[in-house]
Design a protein around this motif. Structure first.
Motif, PDB file in Angstrom:
ATOM      1  N   MET A   1       6.541 -32.237  -7.918  1.00  0.00           N
ATOM      2  CA  MET A   1       7.077 -30.823  -8.699  1.00  0.00           C
ATOM      3  C   MET A   1       7.388 -30.840 -10.057  1.00  0.00           C
ATOM      4  SD  MET A   1       7.523 -27.641  -9.011  1.00  0.00           S
ATOM      5  CE  MET A   1       7.526 -26.856  -6.721  1.00  0.00           C
ATOM      6  N   THR A   2       7.724 -31.941  -9.627  1.00  0.00           N
ATOM      7  CA  THR A   2       8.399 -32.877 -11.421  1.00  0.00           C
ATOM      8  C   THR A   2       7.209 -33.221 -12.230  1.00  0.00           C
ATOM      9  OG1 THR A   2      10.539 -34.249  -9.475  1.00  0.00           O
ATOM     10  CG2 THR A   2       9.603 -34.510 -12.280  1.00  0.00           C
ATOM     11  N   GLU A   3       6.285 -33.108 -11.489  1.00  0.00           N
ATOM     12  CA  GLU A   3       5.375 -33.288 -12.196  1.00  0.00           C
ATOM     13  C   GLU A   3       4.938 -31.592 -13.634  1.00  0.00           C
ATOM     14  OE1 GLU A   3       0.354 -34.315 -11.570  1.00  0.00           O
ATOM     15  OE2 GLU A   3       2.261 -36.820 -11.756  1.00  0.00           O
TER      16      GLU A   3
ATOM     17  N   VAL B   1       2.349 -37.499 -17.523  1.00  0.00           N
ATOM     18  CA  VAL B   1       2.295 -36.820 -16.215  1.00  0.00           C
ATOM     19  C   VAL B   1       1.156 -37.090 -15.578  1.00  0.00           C
ATOM     20  CG1 VAL B   1       3.638 -34.809 -17.082  1.00  0.00           C
ATOM     21  CG2 VAL B   1       1.003 -34.484 -16.941  1.00  0.00           C
ATOM     22  N   VAL B   2       0.533 -38.275 -15.483  1.00  0.00           N
ATOM     23  CA  VAL B   2      -0.610 -38.262 -15.089  1.00  0.00           C
ATOM     24  C   VAL B   2      -0.659 -40.150 -14.498  1.00  0.00           C
ATOM     25  CG1 VAL B   2      -3.492 -38.431 -14.674  1.00  0.00           C
ATOM     26  CG2 VAL B   2      -2.537 -36.581 -15.963  1.00  0.00           C
ATOM     27  N   GLY B   3      -0.894 -39.168 -13.151  1.00  0.00           N
ATOM     28  CA  GLY B   3      -1.029 -40.879 -12.739  1.00  0.00           C
ATOM     29  C   GLY B   3      -2.009 -41.302 -11.574  1.00  0.00           C
ATOM     30  N   PRO B   4      -2.085 -42.623 -11.515  1.00  0.00           N
ATOM     31  CA  PRO B   4      -2.830 -43.061 -10.454  1.00  0.00           C
ATOM     32  C   PRO B   4      -3.063 -42.577  -9.245  1.00  0.00           C
ATOM     33  CG  PRO B   4      -1.673 -45.326 -10.806  1.00  0.00           C
ATOM     34  CD  PRO B   4      -0.887 -44.041 -11.684  1.00  0.00           C
ATOM     35  N   ASP B   5      -2.304 -41.980  -8.700  1.00  0.00           N
ATOM     36  CA  ASP B   5      -2.507 -40.526  -7.678  1.00  0.00           C
ATOM     37  C   ASP B   5      -2.194 -38.865  -8.349  1.00  0.00           C
ATOM     38  OD1 ASP B   5      -1.082 -42.764  -6.068  1.00  0.00           O
ATOM     39  OD2 ASP B   5       1.164 -42.211  -6.009  1.00  0.00           O
ATOM     40  N   THR B   6      -2.312 -38.961  -9.066  1.00  0.00           N
ATOM     41  CA  THR B   6      -2.893 -37.451  -9.888  1.00  0.00           C
ATOM     42  C   THR B   6      -4.358 -37.111  -9.733  1.00  0.00           C
ATOM     43  OG1 THR B   6      -0.894 -37.387 -11.297  1.00  0.00           O
ATOM     44  CG2 THR B   6      -2.908 -36.053 -11.241  1.00  0.00           C
ATOM     45  N   THR B   7      -4.375 -36.279  -8.798  1.00  0.00           N
ATOM     46  CA  THR B   7      -6.011 -35.513  -8.619  1.00  0.00           C
ATOM     47  C   THR B   7      -6.296 -35.089  -9.527  1.00  0.00           C
ATOM     48  OG1 THR B   7      -4.931 -33.460  -7.461  1.00  0.00           O
ATOM     49  CG2 THR B   7      -5.674 -36.099  -6.067  1.00  0.00           C
ATOM     50  N   LEU B   8      -8.412 -35.546  -9.540  1.00  0.00           N
ATOM     51  CA  LEU B   8      -9.076 -34.867 -10.563  1.00  0.00           C
ATOM     52  C   LEU B   8      -8.676 -33.360 -10.755  1.00  0.00           C
ATOM     53  CD1 LEU B   8     -10.947 -35.644 -12.679  1.00  0.00           C
ATOM     54  CD2 LEU B   8     -12.177 -35.214 -11.031  1.00  0.00           C
ATOM     55  N   TRP B   9      -8.597 -32.724  -9.963  1.00  0.00           N
ATOM     56  CA  TRP B   9      -8.301 -31.451  -9.783  1.00  0.00           C
ATOM     57  C   TRP B   9      -6.522 -30.794 -10.492  1.00  0.00           C
ATOM     58  CZ3 TRP B   9      -4.281 -28.931  -7.218  1.00  0.00           C
ATOM     59  CH2 TRP B   9      -3.987 -29.729  -5.855  1.00  0.00           C
ATOM     60  N   GLN B  10      -6.148 -31.745  -9.634  1.00  0.00           N
ATOM     61  CA  GLN B  10      -4.799 -31.793 -10.657  1.00  0.00           C
ATOM     62  C   GLN B  10      -4.235 -31.298 -11.748  1.00  0.00           C
ATOM     63  OE1 GLN B  10      -2.408 -34.412  -7.431  1.00  0.00           O
ATOM     64  NE2 GLN B  10      -1.096 -32.417  -7.732  1.00  0.00           N
ATOM     65  N   GLN B  11      -5.422 -32.208 -12.181  1.00  0.00           N
ATOM     66  CA  GLN B  11      -5.009 -33.510 -14.024  1.00  0.00           C
ATOM     67  C   GLN B  11      -5.869 -31.411 -14.391  1.00  0.00           C
ATOM     68  OE1 GLN B  11      -7.093 -36.615 -15.226  1.00  0.00           O
ATOM     69  NE2 GLN B  11      -5.906 -37.340 -13.334  1.00  0.00           N
ATOM     70  N   ALA B  12      -7.005 -31.373 -13.819  1.00  0.00           N
ATOM     71  CA  ALA B  12      -8.102 -29.740 -14.225  1.00  0.00           C
ATOM     72  C   ALA B  12      -7.575 -28.600 -14.201  1.00  0.00           C
ATOM     73  CB  ALA B  12      -9.011 -29.833 -13.705  1.00  0.00           C
TER      74      ALA B  12
END
Length: 202
Positions: free
Chosen positions: A1-3, A135-146
């Protein structure tokens, strides 16, 4: 949520901060009408996706290859947010919009002008890169980035379509321009605060 909140806050502030994209949509709406302005806004939103695409690829490679390098880029992104915040806060001159009369734009011409304005806009490049590195880190999924990228594009479309609506009516455009300096100061202050907060976060 913070992200998600960080992406939303940085995106909204960057979108409403006047720049080349704002000047282009204002000009097209003022001279050629609402439809041309909205098409230019759609082009601006499309241009954002160019930056999102290569940034997603680049950030992913950085995370995979070197955590230290990614951290350095992340700090540079925070420093950039502080820099543009200070620049925005101190901006005093009114935005220069070329309103000289020229031949009208076709629908494709309006889309192209918006797309090229943002695809070639250094401000948009740095905004997208800075946002993703924060905001993007190792645990941020590709669909979240998209999803973040699509939100950035949609925010540009919504704001600049609203700008087109305002500036296609003479009584409304004056109200928006009169509040430009106050808007710059508010945006600048929040950007500096975000940059400092994100730069100190671990």
């Amino acid at each position: 949520m913070t992200e998600l909140l960080a992406v939303a806050a940085i995106t909204v502030l960057a979108v409403v901060s006047p720049g080349a994209d704002f000047a282009m949509v204002v000009r097209n709406s003022y001279l050629y009408g609402r439809t041309t302005g909205v098409l230019a806004a759609a082009g601006v939103a499309g241009g954002v996706l160019v930056h999102v695409t290569y940034t997603m690829l680049g950030v992913g490679l950085l995370i995979a290859s070197s955590t230290a390098l990614f951290t350095a880029v992340k700090l540079a992104g925070a420093a950039y947010l502080i820099y543009i915040g200070v620049r925005t806060f101190l901006a005093r001159a009114d935005l220069d919009v070329d309103l000289s009369d020229r031949p009208g734009l076709s629908p494709f011409g309006a889309l192209r002008s918006g797309f090229l304005t943002n695809a070639l806009n250094p401000k948009t490049t740095l905004f997208v890169v800075a946002t993703f590195t924060q905001v993007v880190g190792p645990d941020t999924t590709l669909w979240q980035q998209a999803g973040y990228g699509l939100f950035m594009s949609a925010a540009h479309l919504g704001w600049f379509a609203l700008v087109a609506l305002f500036f296609s009516h003479s009584r409304l455009r004056g109200a928006m321009l009169r509040r430009q300096k106050a808007l710059n100061r508010g945006i600048g202050s929040v950007l500096v605060g975000l940059g400092v907060t994100l730069g100190l976060a671990r």
